[in-house]
Design an enzyme around this catalytic site. Structure first.
Site, PDB file in Angstrom:
ATOM      1  CD  GLU A  97      43.899  44.264  32.038  1.00 25.82           C
ATOM      2  OE1 GLU A  97      44.966  44.571  32.841  1.00 25.82           O
ATOM      3  OE2 GLU A  97      44.170  43.553  30.927  1.00 25.82           O
ATOM      4  CB  ILE A 129      51.062  45.632  41.516  1.00 26.79           C
ATOM      5  CG1 ILE A 129      50.467  46.900  41.148  1.00 26.79           C
ATOM      6  CG2 ILE A 129      51.858  45.620  42.622  1.00 26.79           C
ATOM      7  CD1 ILE A 129      49.285  47.435  42.168  1.00 26.79           C
ATOM      8  CD  GLU A 130      55.771  42.044  36.572  1.00 26.54           C
ATOM      9  OE1 GLU A 130      55.340  41.879  35.079  1.00 26.54           O
ATOM     10  OE2 GLU A 130      57.000  42.185  36.719  1.00 26.54           O
ATOM     11  CB  CYS A 145      45.181  38.099  31.160  1.00 29.54           C
ATOM     12  SG  CYS A 145      44.370  38.108  32.905  1.00 29.54           S
ATOM     13  CB  CYS A 163      46.242  42.259  35.442  1.00 29.43           C
ATOM     14  SG  CYS A 163      46.603  40.512  34.949  1.00 29.43           S
ATOM     15  CB  CYS A 175      41.695  41.089  33.380  1.00 35.84           C
ATOM     16  SG  CYS A 175      43.007  41.429  34.418  1.00 35.84           S
TER      17      CYS A 175
HETATM   18 ZN   LIG Z   1      45.067  40.310  33.607  1.00 34.12          ZN
END
Ligand SMILES: [Zn+2]
Length: 133
Positions: A55, A43-44, A86, A53, A89
């Site tokens: 995850e 969700i940006e 990333c 992110c 996460c």
């Molecule tokens: Zn992430």
């Protein structure tokens, strides 16, 4: 044995991604101790730092339903490559993973899946046990 439902739900969750800035869809599905699967997508935000992110969206979904232990997690980003979680996460996965052997499935597509453990993708993790030393 790979949990097929976990894989399919991650692929499905990817479709809900809100990513107008990167156009990089990610989906994740997490199996928790209640034996239910919780999903999430990236969700940006126009304020990039506010982006979440897939995850972490999926993990926070499960945690907010009362769970505390991740039994397995699956994620898919680029369908033409293997997209790993990333660093942020990985740290969040380590907070709730059942063990260092908790499975992390990196999905390229329904038939191409890498099976990793938390220890493999994040050795020497800083955990809550480190705070007790
Ligand atoms: Zn992430």
């Amino acid at each position: 044995m790979i949990n097929k439902e976990l894989i399919l739900k991650a692929i499905e969750a990817r479709e809900n991604a809100y990513c107008p800035y990167s156009n990089f869809k990610v989906g994740a599905a997490v199996l928790f101790e209640d034996d239910k699967i919780y999903t999430g997508c990236n969700i940006e935000n126009a304020s990039f730092g506010a982006t979440n992110c897939a995850e972490r969206t999926a993990i926070f979904n499960g945690i907010s339903h009362g769970n505390r232990l991740i039994k397995a997690i699956a994620l898919i980003g680029d369908p033409n490559a293997f997209t790993y979680p990333c660093g942020i996460c990985r740290q969040v996965i380590s907070e709730f993973a059942e063990s260092k052997d908790t499975k992390i499935y990196i999905i390229k597509n329904e038939n191409e899946i890498l099976e990793k453990t938390l220890e493999e993708i994040m050795p020497g993790t800083f955990t809550k046990e480190d705070l007790d030393k």
